[in-house]
Write a protein that holds these residues in place. Structure first.
Motif, PDB file in Angstrom:
ATOM      1  N   HIS A   1     -36.763  -0.207  38.802  1.00  0.00           N
ATOM      2  CA  HIS A   1     -38.840  -0.088  39.311  1.00  0.00           C
ATOM      3  C   HIS A   1     -39.223  -0.571  38.156  1.00  0.00           C
ATOM      4  N   MET A   2     -40.471  -1.252  38.482  1.00  0.00           N
ATOM      5  CA  MET A   2     -41.408  -1.334  37.825  1.00  0.00           C
ATOM      6  C   MET A   2     -42.905  -1.368  38.800  1.00  0.00           C
ATOM      7  N   TYR A   3     -43.931  -1.330  38.018  1.00  0.00           N
ATOM      8  CA  TYR A   3     -44.981  -1.301  39.123  1.00  0.00           C
ATOM      9  C   TYR A   3     -45.947  -2.953  38.028  1.00  0.00           C
ATOM     10  N   LEU A   4     -46.772  -3.312  38.885  1.00  0.00           N
ATOM     11  CA  LEU A   4     -47.850  -4.854  38.767  1.00  0.00           C
ATOM     12  C   LEU A   4     -49.104  -3.899  38.845  1.00  0.00           C
ATOM     13  N   GLU A   5     -50.197  -4.081  37.568  1.00  0.00           N
ATOM     14  CA  GLU A   5     -50.989  -3.320  37.582  1.00  0.00           C
ATOM     15  C   GLU A   5     -52.397  -3.969  36.339  1.00  0.00           C
ATOM     16  N   LYS A   6     -53.216  -5.317  36.768  1.00  0.00           N
ATOM     17  CA  LYS A   6     -54.152  -6.335  36.628  1.00  0.00           C
ATOM     18  C   LYS A   6     -53.254  -6.744  35.860  1.00  0.00           C
ATOM     19  N   ASP A   7     -52.379  -8.275  36.179  1.00  0.00           N
ATOM     20  CA  ASP A   7     -51.391  -8.612  35.773  1.00  0.00           C
ATOM     21  C   ASP A   7     -50.546  -8.604  34.107  1.00  0.00           C
ATOM     22  N   LYS A   8     -49.548  -7.285  34.911  1.00  0.00           N
ATOM     23  CA  LYS A   8     -49.291  -6.560  33.694  1.00  0.00           C
ATOM     24  C   LYS A   8     -48.371  -5.960  34.276  1.00  0.00           C
ATOM     25  N   PHE A   9     -47.238  -5.383  33.959  1.00  0.00           N
ATOM     26  CA  PHE A   9     -46.026  -4.955  34.629  1.00  0.00           C
ATOM     27  C   PHE A   9     -45.470  -3.812  33.311  1.00  0.00           C
ATOM     28  N   TYR A  10     -45.407  -2.775  34.267  1.00  0.00           N
ATOM     29  CA  TYR A  10     -45.030  -1.557  33.529  1.00  0.00           C
ATOM     30  C   TYR A  10     -43.696  -0.764  34.062  1.00  0.00           C
ATOM     31  N   GLN A  11     -43.437  -0.236  33.330  1.00  0.00           N
ATOM     32  CA  GLN A  11     -42.178   0.855  33.539  1.00  0.00           C
ATOM     33  C   GLN A  11     -42.404   1.762  34.133  1.00  0.00           C
ATOM     34  N   THR A  12     -41.753   2.708  34.484  1.00  0.00           N
ATOM     35  CA  THR A  12     -42.336   3.721  35.925  1.00  0.00           C
ATOM     36  C   THR A  12     -43.194   4.624  34.967  1.00  0.00           C
ATOM     37  N   ASP A  13     -43.257   4.741  33.582  1.00  0.00           N
ATOM     38  CA  ASP A  13     -42.996   6.036  33.345  1.00  0.00           C
ATOM     39  C   ASP A  13     -44.693   5.673  32.706  1.00  0.00           C
ATOM     40  N   GLY A  14     -44.936   3.995  32.666  1.00  0.00           N
ATOM     41  CA  GLY A  14     -46.792   3.835  32.422  1.00  0.00           C
ATOM     42  C   GLY A  14     -46.520   3.009  31.772  1.00  0.00           C
ATOM     43  N   SER A  15     -45.401   2.875  31.019  1.00  0.00           N
ATOM     44  CA  SER A  15     -45.066   2.106  29.299  1.00  0.00           C
ATOM     45  C   SER A  15     -44.536   1.043  29.709  1.00  0.00           C
ATOM     46  N   PHE A  16     -45.682  -0.472  28.869  1.00  0.00           N
ATOM     47  CA  PHE A  16     -45.805  -2.098  29.015  1.00  0.00           C
ATOM     48  C   PHE A  16     -44.511  -2.807  28.580  1.00  0.00           C
ATOM     49  N   ILE A  17     -44.241  -3.340  30.061  1.00  0.00           N
ATOM     50  CA  ILE A  17     -42.769  -4.557  30.132  1.00  0.00           C
ATOM     51  C   ILE A  17     -43.612  -5.445  29.778  1.00  0.00           C
ATOM     52  N   THR A  18     -44.323  -6.297  29.847  1.00  0.00           N
ATOM     53  CA  THR A  18     -44.885  -7.600  29.272  1.00  0.00           C
ATOM     54  C   THR A  18     -45.813  -7.925  30.282  1.00  0.00           C
ATOM     55  N   ALA A  19     -47.009  -8.609  30.058  1.00  0.00           N
ATOM     56  CA  ALA A  19     -47.678  -9.660  30.745  1.00  0.00           C
ATOM     57  C   ALA A  19     -47.284 -10.325  32.199  1.00  0.00           C
ATOM     58  N   MET A  20     -48.223 -10.484  33.087  1.00  0.00           N
ATOM     59  CA  MET A  20     -47.834 -11.708  33.590  1.00  0.00           C
ATOM     60  C   MET A  20     -48.344 -13.005  33.332  1.00  0.00           C
ATOM     61  N   ASP A  21     -47.405 -13.856  32.863  1.00  0.00           N
ATOM     62  CA  ASP A  21     -47.378 -15.094  32.410  1.00  0.00           C
ATOM     63  C   ASP A  21     -46.641 -16.014  33.064  1.00  0.00           C
ATOM     64  N   GLY A  22     -46.254 -16.279  33.983  1.00  0.00           N
ATOM     65  CA  GLY A  22     -45.483 -17.028  34.887  1.00  0.00           C
ATOM     66  C   GLY A  22     -43.932 -17.130  34.052  1.00  0.00           C
ATOM     67  N   ARG A  23     -43.862 -15.998  33.176  1.00  0.00           N
ATOM     68  CA  ARG A  23     -42.305 -16.341  33.121  1.00  0.00           C
ATOM     69  C   ARG A  23     -41.445 -15.181  33.427  1.00  0.00           C
ATOM     70  N   PRO A  24     -40.181 -14.871  33.824  1.00  0.00           N
ATOM     71  CA  PRO A  24     -38.996 -14.040  34.212  1.00  0.00           C
ATOM     72  C   PRO A  24     -39.200 -12.747  33.268  1.00  0.00           C
ATOM     73  N   VAL A  25     -39.904 -11.457  34.494  1.00  0.00           N
ATOM     74  CA  VAL A  25     -39.661 -10.586  33.030  1.00  0.00           C
ATOM     75  C   VAL A  25     -38.176  -9.714  32.798  1.00  0.00           C
ATOM     76  N   ASP A  26     -37.497 -10.225  31.517  1.00  0.00           N
ATOM     77  CA  ASP A  26     -36.112  -9.248  31.369  1.00  0.00           C
ATOM     78  C   ASP A  26     -35.512  -8.224  31.860  1.00  0.00           C
ATOM     79  N   ILE A  27     -35.326  -8.389  32.809  1.00  0.00           N
ATOM     80  CA  ILE A  27     -34.413  -6.848  33.188  1.00  0.00           C
ATOM     81  C   ILE A  27     -33.360  -6.373  32.336  1.00  0.00           C
ATOM     82  N   SER A  28     -33.216  -6.707  31.502  1.00  0.00           N
ATOM     83  CA  SER A  28     -32.704  -5.631  30.964  1.00  0.00           C
ATOM     84  C   SER A  28     -33.786  -4.671  30.453  1.00  0.00           C
TER      85      SER A  28
END
Length: 434
Positions: free
Chosen positions: A242-269
Protein backbone atom coordinates in the motif's frame (compact mmCIF):
# COMPACT_ATOMS: atom_id res chain seq x y z
CA UNK A 1 -25.03 -36.70 -24.05
CA UNK A 2 -21.40 -35.64 -23.66
CA UNK A 3 -20.31 -33.15 -21.00
CA UNK A 4 -19.10 -30.82 -23.76
CA UNK A 5 -22.46 -30.90 -25.54
CA UNK A 6 -24.30 -30.25 -22.29
CA UNK A 7 -22.21 -27.12 -21.70
CA UNK A 8 -22.82 -25.88 -25.26
CA UNK A 9 -26.58 -26.38 -24.92
CA UNK A 10 -26.67 -24.61 -21.56
CA UNK A 11 -24.91 -21.57 -22.99
CA UNK A 12 -27.02 -21.48 -26.16
CA UNK A 13 -30.31 -21.78 -24.27
CA UNK A 14 -29.30 -19.00 -21.88
CA UNK A 15 -28.23 -16.67 -24.66
CA UNK A 16 -31.34 -17.26 -26.78
CA UNK A 17 -33.68 -16.72 -23.86
CA UNK A 18 -31.67 -13.88 -22.40
CA UNK A 19 -32.27 -15.38 -18.96
CA UNK A 20 -28.86 -16.86 -18.17
CA UNK A 21 -29.42 -19.32 -15.36
CA UNK A 22 -32.28 -17.12 -14.14
CA UNK A 23 -34.72 -20.02 -14.12
CA UNK A 24 -32.44 -21.75 -11.68
CA UNK A 25 -31.61 -18.88 -9.29
CA UNK A 26 -33.41 -16.93 -6.65
CA UNK A 27 -36.39 -14.62 -6.93
CA UNK A 28 -36.58 -12.73 -10.22
CA UNK A 29 -37.11 -9.38 -8.46
CA UNK A 30 -33.41 -9.36 -7.49
CA UNK A 31 -32.14 -9.40 -11.07
CA UNK A 32 -30.59 -6.03 -11.89
CA UNK A 33 -29.75 -7.01 -15.46
CA UNK A 34 -29.84 -10.27 -17.39
CA UNK A 35 -26.69 -11.46 -19.15
CA UNK A 36 -24.08 -9.34 -17.37
CA UNK A 37 -20.59 -10.14 -16.09
CA UNK A 38 -17.70 -8.14 -14.65
CA UNK A 39 -14.12 -8.48 -13.50
CA UNK A 40 -13.06 -7.34 -10.00
CA UNK A 41 -10.56 -4.85 -11.38
CA UNK A 42 -11.61 -1.58 -13.12
CA UNK A 43 -13.57 0.61 -10.69
CA UNK A 44 -15.99 2.07 -10.00
CA UNK A 45 -18.24 -0.37 -11.89
CA UNK A 46 -21.47 0.72 -10.20
CA UNK A 47 -22.21 4.25 -8.95
CA UNK A 48 -25.11 5.84 -7.10
CA UNK A 49 -26.01 9.36 -8.22
CA UNK A 50 -28.82 11.61 -7.04
CA UNK A 51 -29.50 14.74 -9.06
CA UNK A 52 -32.84 15.43 -10.64
CA UNK A 53 -33.34 11.68 -10.47
CA UNK A 54 -32.05 9.01 -8.12
CA UNK A 55 -30.35 6.15 -9.95
CA UNK A 56 -27.69 3.47 -9.87
CA UNK A 57 -25.46 3.31 -12.94
CA UNK A 58 -23.48 0.15 -13.62
CA UNK A 59 -21.24 -1.20 -16.37
CA UNK A 60 -20.65 -4.77 -17.51
CA UNK A 61 -19.89 -7.15 -20.39
CA UNK A 62 -22.49 -9.51 -21.80
CA UNK A 63 -22.00 -12.99 -23.26
CA UNK A 64 -21.67 -11.53 -26.79
CA UNK A 65 -18.79 -9.25 -25.76
CA UNK A 66 -20.84 -6.02 -25.80
CA UNK A 67 -19.64 -3.28 -23.43
CA UNK A 68 -22.82 -2.04 -21.76
CA UNK A 69 -24.00 0.48 -19.19
CA UNK A 70 -27.37 0.39 -17.44
CA UNK A 71 -29.20 2.72 -15.09
CA UNK A 72 -31.68 1.61 -12.43
CA UNK A 73 -34.09 4.26 -11.19
CA UNK A 74 -34.98 4.32 -7.51
CA UNK A 75 -37.27 3.25 -6.04
CA UNK A 76 -39.13 2.01 -9.14
CA UNK A 77 -36.25 -0.20 -10.41
CA UNK A 78 -37.00 0.97 -13.97
CA UNK A 79 -33.90 0.03 -15.96
CA UNK A 80 -32.43 1.45 -19.16
CA UNK A 81 -29.45 0.07 -21.09
CA UNK A 82 -27.04 1.38 -23.71
CA UNK A 83 -24.39 -0.50 -25.69
CA UNK A 84 -21.18 1.53 -25.46
CA UNK A 85 -19.26 -0.78 -27.82
CA UNK A 86 -20.82 -3.60 -29.80
CA UNK A 87 -18.97 -6.95 -29.64
CA UNK A 88 -15.65 -5.61 -28.38
CA UNK A 89 -14.44 -8.93 -26.93
CA UNK A 90 -16.01 -11.79 -25.02
CA UNK A 91 -13.80 -11.07 -22.02
CA UNK A 92 -14.75 -9.74 -18.58
CA UNK A 93 -11.55 -7.65 -18.34
CA UNK A 94 -13.26 -5.11 -20.61
CA UNK A 95 -15.80 -3.93 -18.03
CA UNK A 96 -16.29 -0.13 -18.09
CA UNK A 97 -15.56 2.18 -15.18
CA UNK A 98 -17.80 5.19 -14.51
CA UNK A 99 -17.11 8.79 -13.47
CA UNK A 100 -19.66 11.57 -12.97
CA UNK A 101 -18.64 15.08 -13.97
CA UNK A 102 -19.71 18.15 -11.94
CA UNK A 103 -22.49 18.91 -14.42
CA UNK A 104 -23.98 15.41 -14.10
CA UNK A 105 -22.68 14.10 -17.41
CA UNK A 106 -20.95 10.74 -17.39
CA UNK A 107 -17.53 9.58 -18.55
CA UNK A 108 -17.00 5.88 -19.16
CA UNK A 109 -13.63 4.21 -19.70
CA UNK A 110 -13.09 0.68 -21.02
CA UNK A 111 -10.36 -1.35 -22.65
CA UNK A 112 -9.65 -4.50 -24.51
CA UNK A 113 -7.78 -7.22 -22.62
CA UNK A 114 -4.24 -6.25 -23.57
CA UNK A 115 -5.30 -3.97 -26.39
CA UNK A 116 -6.95 -0.59 -26.95
CA UNK A 117 -8.33 2.06 -24.58
CA UNK A 118 -11.69 3.77 -25.16
CA UNK A 119 -13.61 6.72 -23.69
CA UNK A 120 -17.20 7.88 -24.14
CA UNK A 121 -19.08 10.84 -22.69
CA UNK A 122 -22.84 11.13 -22.27
CA UNK A 123 -24.50 13.97 -24.16
CA UNK A 124 -26.85 14.84 -21.30
CA UNK A 125 -26.71 14.85 -17.51
CA UNK A 126 -27.89 11.70 -15.72
CA UNK A 127 -28.84 10.17 -19.07
CA UNK A 128 -27.38 7.06 -20.71
CA UNK A 129 -29.60 7.15 -23.81
CA UNK A 130 -27.29 9.33 -25.94
CA UNK A 131 -23.47 9.51 -26.09
CA UNK A 132 -20.77 11.36 -27.94
CA UNK A 133 -18.70 9.37 -30.39
CA UNK A 134 -16.34 6.83 -28.91
CA UNK A 135 -12.74 8.00 -28.61
CA UNK A 136 -9.80 5.64 -28.86
CA UNK A 137 -6.83 6.94 -26.86
CA UNK A 138 -3.26 5.65 -26.63
CA UNK A 139 -1.78 8.42 -24.45
CA UNK A 140 1.44 8.37 -26.50
CA UNK A 141 1.93 4.61 -25.96
CA UNK A 142 2.30 3.38 -29.51
CA UNK A 143 3.80 0.02 -28.56
CA UNK A 144 1.77 -0.80 -25.45
CA UNK A 145 -1.29 -3.00 -24.91
CA UNK A 146 -3.72 -1.66 -22.28
CA UNK A 147 -6.03 -3.33 -19.72
CA UNK A 148 -8.34 -1.99 -16.96
CA UNK A 149 -9.25 1.59 -16.04
CA UNK A 150 -9.49 3.38 -12.69
CA UNK A 151 -10.70 7.03 -12.87
CA UNK A 152 -10.42 9.45 -9.94
CA UNK A 153 -11.36 13.15 -9.67
CA UNK A 154 -9.75 15.41 -7.02
CA UNK A 155 -11.57 18.59 -5.99
CA UNK A 156 -8.45 20.12 -4.40
CA UNK A 157 -6.70 19.88 -7.76
CA UNK A 158 -9.43 21.85 -9.55
CA UNK A 159 -11.30 18.68 -10.53
CA UNK A 160 -8.31 17.12 -12.21
CA UNK A 161 -9.23 13.64 -13.46
CA UNK A 162 -6.63 10.91 -13.08
CA UNK A 163 -6.94 7.56 -14.83
CA UNK A 164 -4.75 4.60 -13.92
CA UNK A 165 -4.36 1.57 -16.17
CA UNK A 166 -2.12 -1.42 -16.82
CA UNK A 167 -0.07 -2.02 -19.95
CA UNK A 168 2.53 -4.34 -21.39
CA UNK A 169 4.79 -3.96 -24.36
CA UNK A 170 3.96 -5.51 -27.72
CA UNK A 171 6.07 -8.54 -28.58
CA UNK A 172 9.40 -7.68 -30.16
CA UNK A 173 10.54 -10.38 -32.64
CA UNK A 174 14.11 -9.42 -31.87
CA UNK A 175 13.55 -10.01 -28.13
CA UNK A 176 10.43 -12.20 -27.81
CA UNK A 177 11.00 -13.15 -24.15
CA UNK A 178 11.05 -9.56 -22.91
CA UNK A 179 7.82 -8.42 -21.24
CA UNK A 180 7.49 -5.34 -19.06
CA UNK A 181 4.17 -4.85 -17.26
CA UNK A 182 3.42 -1.31 -16.08
CA UNK A 183 0.81 0.66 -14.20
CA UNK A 184 0.45 4.11 -15.81
CA UNK A 185 -1.25 7.36 -14.92
CA UNK A 186 -2.67 10.06 -17.15
CA UNK A 187 -4.68 13.13 -16.19
CA UNK A 188 -7.00 15.71 -17.67
CA UNK A 189 -7.48 19.29 -16.45
CA UNK A 190 -10.44 19.99 -18.75
CA UNK A 191 -12.89 17.28 -17.65
CA UNK A 192 -11.71 14.70 -20.14
CA UNK A 193 -11.36 16.71 -23.34
CA UNK A 194 -7.58 16.39 -23.48
CA UNK A 195 -5.15 14.07 -21.70
CA UNK A 196 -1.49 14.01 -20.85
CA UNK A 197 0.83 11.35 -22.18
CA UNK A 198 1.02 8.28 -19.97
CA UNK A 199 3.72 7.93 -17.33
CA UNK A 200 4.54 4.68 -15.52
CA UNK A 201 4.50 4.56 -11.73
CA UNK A 202 4.83 0.78 -11.19
CA UNK A 203 6.55 -1.79 -13.38
CA UNK A 204 7.74 -5.39 -13.50
CA UNK A 205 11.30 -4.46 -14.52
CA UNK A 206 11.13 -6.65 -17.61
CA UNK A 207 9.79 -9.74 -15.85
CA UNK A 208 6.76 -11.57 -17.22
CA UNK A 209 6.02 -13.02 -13.77
CA UNK A 210 5.91 -9.79 -11.78
CA UNK A 211 2.61 -8.28 -12.95
CA UNK A 212 1.58 -5.38 -10.67
CA UNK A 213 -2.16 -5.63 -10.02
CA UNK A 214 -3.85 -2.48 -8.74
CA UNK A 215 -6.87 -1.27 -6.76
CA UNK A 216 -7.49 2.45 -6.26
CA UNK A 217 -9.49 4.58 -3.84
CA UNK A 218 -9.43 8.30 -3.03
CA UNK A 219 -10.87 10.84 -0.63
CA UNK A 220 -12.02 12.74 -3.76
CA UNK A 221 -10.13 15.76 -2.44
CA UNK A 222 -6.34 15.43 -2.38
CA UNK A 223 -5.26 11.83 -1.74
CA UNK A 224 -5.25 8.70 -3.88
CA UNK A 225 -4.50 5.35 -2.23
CA UNK A 226 -3.10 2.32 -4.04
CA UNK A 227 -3.35 -1.32 -3.04
CA UNK A 228 -1.14 -3.42 -5.30
CA UNK A 229 0.82 -6.62 -5.77
CA UNK A 230 4.18 -7.42 -7.32
CA UNK A 231 2.89 -10.41 -9.23
CA UNK A 232 0.09 -12.73 -10.29
CA UNK A 233 -0.31 -15.64 -7.86
CA UNK A 234 -0.26 -18.24 -10.63
CA UNK A 235 3.11 -16.89 -11.76
CA UNK A 236 4.78 -15.69 -8.55
CA UNK A 237 4.37 -15.38 -4.79
CA UNK A 238 2.64 -11.95 -5.04
CA UNK A 239 2.90 -9.89 -1.85
CA UNK A 240 0.53 -7.02 -0.95
CA UNK A 241 1.60 -3.35 -0.79
CA UNK A 242 0.00 0.00 0.00
CA UNK A 243 1.04 3.58 -0.67
CA UNK A 244 -0.72 6.86 -1.36
CA UNK A 245 -0.29 9.89 -3.61
CA UNK A 246 -0.68 13.50 -2.46
CA UNK A 247 0.51 16.68 -4.16
CA UNK A 248 2.66 14.82 -6.70
CA UNK A 249 4.46 12.73 -4.07
CA UNK A 250 4.17 9.06 -3.12
CA UNK A 251 4.09 8.14 0.57
CA UNK A 252 4.22 5.00 2.68
CA UNK A 253 1.13 4.15 4.72
CA UNK A 254 2.72 5.80 7.78
CA UNK A 255 3.23 9.07 5.87
CA UNK A 256 6.96 8.73 5.22
CA UNK A 257 8.11 9.96 1.82
CA UNK A 258 8.88 7.45 -0.94
CA UNK A 259 9.55 9.46 -4.08
CA UNK A 260 8.25 12.25 -6.26
CA UNK A 261 5.70 11.61 -8.99
CA UNK A 262 8.20 12.35 -11.74
CA UNK A 263 7.24 9.93 -14.52
CA UNK A 264 9.52 7.14 -13.37
CA UNK A 265 8.30 3.91 -11.75
CA UNK A 266 8.37 3.62 -7.98
CA UNK A 267 10.87 1.02 -6.79
CA UNK A 268 8.44 -1.54 -5.37
CA UNK A 269 11.17 -2.98 -3.15
CA UNK A 270 11.18 0.37 -1.28
CA UNK A 271 7.43 0.23 -0.50
CA UNK A 272 6.43 -1.33 2.82
CA UNK A 273 4.58 -4.62 2.55
CA UNK A 274 1.16 -5.03 4.05
CA UNK A 275 1.57 -8.80 3.57
CA UNK A 276 4.88 -10.55 2.79
CA UNK A 277 4.19 -13.68 0.73
CA UNK A 278 7.85 -14.69 0.72
CA UNK A 279 8.02 -14.63 4.50
CA UNK A 280 4.87 -16.71 4.91
CA UNK A 281 5.43 -18.83 1.78
CA UNK A 282 1.75 -18.38 0.91
CA UNK A 283 0.60 -16.57 -2.23
CA UNK A 284 -1.92 -13.72 -2.20
CA UNK A 285 -4.06 -11.47 -4.37
CA UNK A 286 -5.91 -8.20 -3.69
CA UNK A 287 -9.64 -7.49 -3.66
CA UNK A 288 -10.61 -4.08 -2.31
CA UNK A 289 -9.49 -0.88 -0.57
CA UNK A 290 -11.58 1.77 1.20
CA UNK A 291 -11.01 4.64 3.66
CA UNK A 292 -12.44 4.80 7.16
CA UNK A 293 -13.83 7.93 8.83
CA UNK A 294 -10.28 9.03 9.76
CA UNK A 295 -9.07 8.59 6.20
CA UNK A 296 -7.07 5.46 7.10
CA UNK A 297 -6.98 2.63 4.54
CA UNK A 298 -8.87 -0.63 5.03
CA UNK A 299 -8.27 -3.51 2.63
CA UNK A 300 -9.41 -7.01 1.78
CA UNK A 301 -7.28 -9.64 0.10
CA UNK A 302 -6.97 -13.43 -0.24
CA UNK A 303 -4.22 -15.88 0.70
CA UNK A 304 -3.78 -19.25 -0.98
CA UNK A 305 -2.11 -21.99 1.09
CA UNK A 306 -3.47 -24.34 -1.61
CA UNK A 307 -5.44 -23.72 -4.80
CA UNK A 308 -8.55 -25.09 -3.07
CA UNK A 309 -8.20 -22.93 0.03
CA UNK A 310 -8.90 -19.25 -0.59
CA UNK A 311 -8.48 -17.50 2.76
CA UNK A 312 -10.02 -14.03 3.03
CA UNK A 313 -8.22 -11.39 5.10
CA UNK A 314 -9.29 -7.98 6.37
CA UNK A 315 -6.57 -5.47 7.23
CA UNK A 316 -7.06 -2.01 8.73
CA UNK A 317 -4.44 0.69 9.39
CA UNK A 318 -4.82 2.14 12.90
CA UNK A 319 -2.44 5.08 12.42
CA UNK A 320 0.65 3.13 13.47
CA UNK A 321 0.36 -0.41 12.09
CA UNK A 322 -1.78 -2.78 10.05
CA UNK A 323 -4.18 -4.97 12.02
CA UNK A 324 -4.63 -8.03 9.82
CA UNK A 325 -7.50 -10.44 10.55
CA UNK A 326 -8.32 -13.77 8.96
CA UNK A 327 -12.00 -13.86 8.04
CA UNK A 328 -12.77 -17.29 6.60
CA UNK A 329 -11.66 -20.06 4.26
CA UNK A 330 -14.01 -19.32 1.36
CA UNK A 331 -13.38 -22.60 -0.46
CA UNK A 332 -11.94 -23.13 -3.90
CA UNK A 333 -11.86 -21.14 -7.13
CA UNK A 334 -15.04 -20.17 -9.01
CA UNK A 335 -13.80 -21.32 -12.44
CA UNK A 336 -14.47 -24.73 -14.00
CA UNK A 337 -11.99 -27.35 -15.26
CA UNK A 338 -11.08 -27.53 -18.94
CA UNK A 339 -11.62 -30.65 -21.05
CA UNK A 340 -8.28 -32.02 -19.88
CA UNK A 341 -9.21 -31.37 -16.25
CA UNK A 342 -6.85 -28.41 -15.85
CA UNK A 343 -8.12 -25.26 -14.16
CA UNK A 344 -6.72 -22.19 -15.94
CA UNK A 345 -7.54 -19.61 -13.26
CA UNK A 346 -7.00 -21.39 -9.94
CA UNK A 347 -6.86 -18.15 -7.95
CA UNK A 348 -10.19 -16.63 -8.98
CA UNK A 349 -11.92 -16.38 -5.59
CA UNK A 350 -15.61 -15.76 -4.99
CA UNK A 351 -14.77 -12.24 -3.85
CA UNK A 352 -14.48 -10.15 -0.68
CA UNK A 353 -15.26 -6.41 -0.80
CA UNK A 354 -15.88 -3.43 1.45
CA UNK A 355 -18.70 -0.97 1.93
CA UNK A 356 -16.75 2.22 1.11
CA UNK A 357 -19.16 4.30 3.14
CA UNK A 358 -18.59 2.05 6.17
CA UNK A 359 -15.61 -0.31 5.75
CA UNK A 360 -16.45 -2.13 8.98
CA UNK A 361 -18.96 -3.89 6.71
CA UNK A 362 -17.74 -6.63 4.36
CA UNK A 363 -19.56 -8.60 1.67
CA UNK A 364 -18.03 -11.89 0.60
CA UNK A 365 -18.76 -14.93 -1.54
CA UNK A 366 -17.88 -18.30 -0.04
CA UNK A 367 -18.44 -21.89 -1.04
CA UNK A 368 -21.44 -23.58 0.58
CA UNK A 369 -21.61 -27.12 -0.68
CA UNK A 370 -20.90 -27.02 -4.42
CA UNK A 371 -22.03 -23.42 -4.95
CA UNK A 372 -21.11 -19.94 -3.71
CA UNK A 373 -23.33 -17.75 -1.54
CA UNK A 374 -23.03 -14.07 -0.54
CA UNK A 375 -22.70 -13.10 3.12
CA UNK A 376 -22.53 -9.80 5.00
CA UNK A 377 -19.92 -9.53 7.77
CA UNK A 378 -20.10 -6.59 10.17
CA UNK A 379 -17.38 -5.67 12.65
CA UNK A 380 -19.12 -4.58 15.86
CA UNK A 381 -17.03 -3.76 18.96
CA UNK A 382 -14.23 -6.01 17.82
CA UNK A 383 -16.42 -8.99 16.92
CA UNK A 384 -17.73 -10.10 13.53
CA UNK A 385 -21.47 -10.50 13.08
CA UNK A 386 -22.52 -12.43 9.97
CA UNK A 387 -25.71 -12.85 7.98
CA UNK A 388 -26.59 -14.47 4.67
CA UNK A 389 -27.48 -12.31 1.67
CA UNK A 390 -28.21 -15.38 -0.48
CA UNK A 391 -28.97 -18.96 0.55
CA UNK A 392 -30.08 -22.28 -0.93
CA UNK A 393 -29.28 -20.95 -4.40
CA UNK A 394 -29.50 -23.05 -7.55
CA UNK A 395 -26.39 -21.43 -9.09
CA UNK A 396 -23.35 -19.64 -7.70
CA UNK A 397 -23.26 -16.03 -6.48
CA UNK A 398 -19.83 -14.43 -6.91
CA UNK A 399 -17.92 -11.15 -7.21
CA UNK A 400 -19.99 -8.90 -4.97
CA UNK A 401 -19.59 -5.15 -5.37
CA UNK A 402 -20.95 -2.40 -3.12
CA UNK A 403 -22.40 0.44 -5.21
CA UNK A 404 -20.08 3.44 -4.90
CA UNK A 405 -21.05 6.90 -3.60
CA UNK A 406 -24.10 5.77 -1.64
CA UNK A 407 -24.11 6.97 1.98
CA UNK A 408 -27.29 5.38 3.30
CA UNK A 409 -27.35 2.94 6.20
CA UNK A 410 -28.16 -0.07 4.04
CA UNK A 411 -25.80 -0.28 1.06
CA UNK A 412 -26.76 -1.42 -2.40
CA UNK A 413 -24.87 -4.62 -3.18
CA UNK A 414 -24.56 -6.21 -6.61
CA UNK A 415 -23.08 -9.54 -7.65
CA UNK A 416 -22.93 -12.13 -10.42
CA UNK A 417 -25.23 -15.18 -10.39
CA UNK A 418 -24.88 -18.04 -12.83
CA UNK A 419 -22.21 -20.02 -14.62
CA UNK A 420 -18.62 -18.73 -14.69
CA UNK A 421 -16.09 -21.07 -16.34
CA UNK A 422 -13.38 -18.60 -17.36
CA UNK A 423 -12.96 -14.90 -18.11
CA UNK A 424 -13.92 -15.65 -21.74
CA UNK A 425 -16.69 -18.18 -20.98
CA UNK A 426 -19.48 -17.01 -18.71
CA UNK A 427 -23.23 -16.73 -18.50
CA UNK A 428 -24.40 -14.75 -15.49
CA UNK A 429 -26.97 -12.22 -14.36
CA UNK A 430 -26.08 -9.20 -12.28
CA UNK A 431 -28.13 -9.27 -9.09
CA UNK A 432 -28.95 -6.55 -6.56
CA UNK A 433 -30.03 -6.86 -2.94
CA UNK A 434 -33.03 -4.51 -3.24
Amino acid sequence: MSHKLQRVLLYCIGILCLIPINAYCQNNTNVAIEDGTWCWYADPRAVYHKGKKEKIYFGYINSKGDVRISSRELPSAKTETFILHDKLQVDDHNVPSILFLPDGKILTFYTEHNGKFFLRKSKYAEDISAWEEERELNFGLNNELITYSHPVMLSHEHNRIYVFFRSRNKRDPANPKYTNWKQHYVYSDDLGKTWTDAKPFLDSKGSYDRIPYLKVVSDHKSKIHFLFTNGHPKLDTASVFHMYLEKDKFYQTDGSFITAMDGRPVDISKVHKLYDANQHQVKSWIWDIALDKQGFPVVTYARYPTINDHIYHYAAWDGKAWKDTKLINSGKQITSPEKDGKILEEYYSGGVVLDHNDPSRVFLARQVGKLFEIEEWRLNKGKWETSALTSKSKSSNVRPYVVDQYSGNKPFVMWMNGRYDHYTRYLTNLMINR
